[in-house]
Design an enzyme around this catalytic site. Structure first.
Site, short mmCIF file in Angstrom:
data_model
loop_
_atom_site.label_atom_id
_atom_site.label_comp_id
_atom_site.label_asym_id
_atom_site.label_seq_id
_atom_site.Cartn_x
_atom_site.Cartn_y
_atom_site.Cartn_z
N GLU A 61 1.17 -0.95 -0.31
CA GLU A 61 -0.06 -0.44 -0.11
C GLU A 61 0.79 1.37 -0.30
OE1 GLU A 61 -2.73 -0.22 3.52
OE2 GLU A 61 -4.07 -1.29 3.03
N ARG A 118 -17.38 -7.58 14.45
CA ARG A 118 -16.85 -7.65 15.33
C ARG A 118 -16.89 -6.83 16.33
NH1 ARG A 118 -12.44 -5.85 17.29
NH2 ARG A 118 -10.64 -6.51 15.90
#
Ligand code: ADP
Length: 624
Positions: A200, A297
């Site tokens: 990246e 989550r």
């Protein structure tokens, strides 16, 4: 509604879930390891089942044991909390196959978001902006290098299976690339069993901004605004807040909209977080915020979102898992004030933030704020799990007020004898740039020196310690005190021993508040600005805390392995000289000579496994 729930987790998260479940009339079942048997979450649950020994891979991470406990207690649902099995798609499937309700993300969504490269590809397809980079299957070093050159330095190499800040390497120049790639791959293979990487663009002045999303089984998705988690140390979050400083409405609606699209793209159900990275070099701008990853989550930092929205996110999870629609529509959600959370860890900033495990003889938190904690006074921080003691959560009308409240709260924490980062947190929250909202992910790294509290007590602490001794003296104000002048008055300097060293201090005009003092029987401790100082009249022999006993004996501060011994018995050493290196909890800790002298005893050899408190080496002071 769900009649009963087993919580496949421990500590503060288990307590957090129990609190809401109980309020909703749901029967709660805890599972725990041997060493956790006396923890508050075990006591607070309606029922508890021991599922094995301390190491998580033999207890909390064993799906069969958790499913057997659910069966034995006739649990209707399982909540995985965060960490442990919360993002394990096979476990989610096994829970549902056993006929239980899974209070977590759909397995397909966990899988879609589990690998960073596949997740990014999917987000690109859904029209979510992602960090520019290379996601290809060709993993040859030549190709990866060519792609990195094309992206332009600096770049970030990321393990596709990475998480928790592991498997990340920043590369600033071409000549470092191959070495960094090798070490990233080694770490990824060891930690995740998958050595594939992506490349990246490294974002300068990066800010970590994440959006809380919720989906239900009826196809609805909403966001609960953003959190800023830019205050990190080694890619681990330290202070989180909501909303994000400097966020304007247009940028907020762009990133929250992108987050909702991301969740919709994977048919998301339940609580999730979309993490973005922002280039904040010119403030927050909608066209400079990119998707990083999705956490499928509930997050550790969910309380700041609860504070600004007035919602209970665990209640939302339980209602959605029961098949109910989202409790609120998007237009019914609004931001109220500012919230911040600091993670209080059992760790010692002075030793490079090594975990500091052991008993919690004293554990006091400030009143009037939300504290989410898994431990209690007279409990213990064991070396087996994450050494977080508590989350300090503040909520105020404005950001400056929230920062001031957080600084006060961290400064008021009292923990003994375990060392904590409380003073570090108090300093960070009071930092002028932090208060001004000038944060990015390198904030802590740039100011480590200023944020780490000094190892020596301040003149104020010495003065307070002197005043405490004086006030406590049985034979009149200053009479029986060794080293105290008989006629000492507040303006006089006296000798006092603090943290194992004798200091001269001006007696404070007022003795310290009783609430800031702790008497363990063996020693008296004064708390100030998040730090505890053992003190007494001179020659009382108060130890300086973990690691040393004051007489030059160095004990293992935690269980570990000796990886190097740099001295031999009888050798002359100088103050601060490295004697040996202990590896504990995957980190190296150098043991240093507390003063100049000779190595009188050497009890450790390279390769030795040592338990906490083992005498490793003893230095005899040089005669002066
Ligand atoms: P993990 O899954 O291990 O937490 P992330 O991909 O979430 O890894 O990245 C962790 C942290 O690394 C982020 O919070 C951010 O501080 C930093 N980071 C990630 N990607 C970049 C990037 N492209 N440029 C600069 N910093 C980054």
């Amino acid at each position: 509604m769900i009649p009963s729930i087993l919580i496949a987790n421990r500590g503060e998260i288990a307590r957090r879930i129990i609190r809401t479940a109980r309020a909703m009339g749901i029967r709660t079942i805890a599972v725990h390891s041997d060493v956790d048997a006396a923890m508050p979450f075990v006591r607070e649950a309606d029922e508890a089942v021991c599922i094995g020994p301390a190491p998580a891979r033999k207890s909390y991470l064993v799906p069969e044991k958790i499913l057997a406990a659910a069966k034995a207690t006739a649990a209707a649902a399982i909540h995985p909390g965060y960490g442990f099995l919360s993002e394990n798609a096979e476990f989610a499937e096994a829970v549902m196959a056993a006929g239980l309700i899974w209070v977590g993300a759909p397995p397909a969504a966990i899988r879609a978001m589990g690998l960073k490269d596949a997740a990014k590809a999917r987000m690109i397809a859904a029209g979510v902006p992602v960090t520019p980079g290379y996601l290809g299957a060709d993993q040859s070093p030549e190709r990866l290098f060519a792609e990195a050159e094309a992206i332009g330095w600096p770049v970030l190499i990321k393990a596709v299976a990475g998480g928790g800040g592991k498997g990340l390497r920043r590369v600033d120049a071409a000549q470092q690339f191959l070495d960094s790639l090798d070490s990233c791959r080694r770490e990824a293979a060891a930690s995740f069993g998958d050595d594939r990487v992506l490349i990246e663009k490294y974002i300068l002045s990066p800010r970590h901004i994440e959006v809380q999303v919720f989906g239900d089984t009826h196809g609805n998705v909403v966001h609960l605004f953003e959190r800023d988690c830019s205050l990190q140390r080694r890619h681990q979050k330290v202070i989180e807040e909501a909303p994000a400083p400097g966020m304007d409405e247009a940028t907020r609606s762009a990133i929250c909209g992108a987050a909702v699209r991301a969740a919709q793209a994977v048919d998301y159900v339940g609580a999730g977080t979309i993490e973005f990275i922002a280039d904040a070099s010119e403030g927050l701008r909608a066209d400079r915020i990119w998707f990083m990853e999705m956490n499928t989550r509930l997050q550790v930092e969910h309380p700041v979102t609860e504070a600004i929205t007035g919602q209970d996110l665990v209640e939302w999870q339980l209602r959605i898992a029961a098949g109910e629609p989202l409790p609120l529509r998007q237009d019914q959600l609004a931001i109220d004030g500012w919230a911040m959370e600091a993670r209080l860890y059992a760790e010692n900033p002075a030793t490079g933030f090594l975990p500091s495990t052991g008993p919690l003889d004293r554990l006091r938190f400030p009143a009037g704020i939300r504290i989410d904690s898994g431990v209690e006074e007279c409990g213990e921080v064991t070396p087996f799990y994450d050494p977080m003691i508590a989350k300090l959560i503040v909520h105020a009308p404005t950001r400056p007020e929230a920062a001031a409240k957080l600084a006060d709260a961290a400064g008021a924490v009292q923990v003994w004898p375990v060392k904590t980062n409380a003073a570090f947190l108090a300093r960070a929250a009071a930092d002028a740039d932090f208060v001004a909202g000038a944060v990015d992910t390198a904030f802590i790294e740039r100011r480590t020196e200023q944020l780490i509290p000094p190892p020596d007590p301040s003149p104020e602490v010495i003065g307070l310690a002197a005043a405490a001794i004086a006030a406590n003296s049985e034979t009149g104000p200053w009479g029986a005190l060794t080293g105290f002048r008989a006629n000492a008055a507040p303006e006089f300097c006296v000798a006092v021993e603090v943290a194992g060293h004798i200091h001269d201090g001006r007696i404070a005009a007022e003795p310290p508040a009783p609430a800031s003092l702790y008497d363990s029987g063996a020693e008296r401790v004064l708390f100030a600005a998040g730090t505890g100082w053992a003190f007494g009249p001179p020659t009382a022999g108060h130890g300086g805390g973990s690691g040393g006993t004051g007489d030059g004996s160095l004990l293992a501060p935690m269980p570990g392995r000796i990886i190097a011994v740099d001295v031999v018995a009888g050798q002359a050493v100088s103050k601060g000289q490295k004697l040996l290196v202990l590896e504990a909890m995957k980190m190296e800790q150098a043991m240093l000579a507390p003063f100049a002298g000779t190595v009188a005893e050497l009890k450790a050899q390279a390769g030795d496994q040592v338990s906490e408190g083992t005498l490793l080496v003893r230095v005899e002071p040089a005669a002066d």
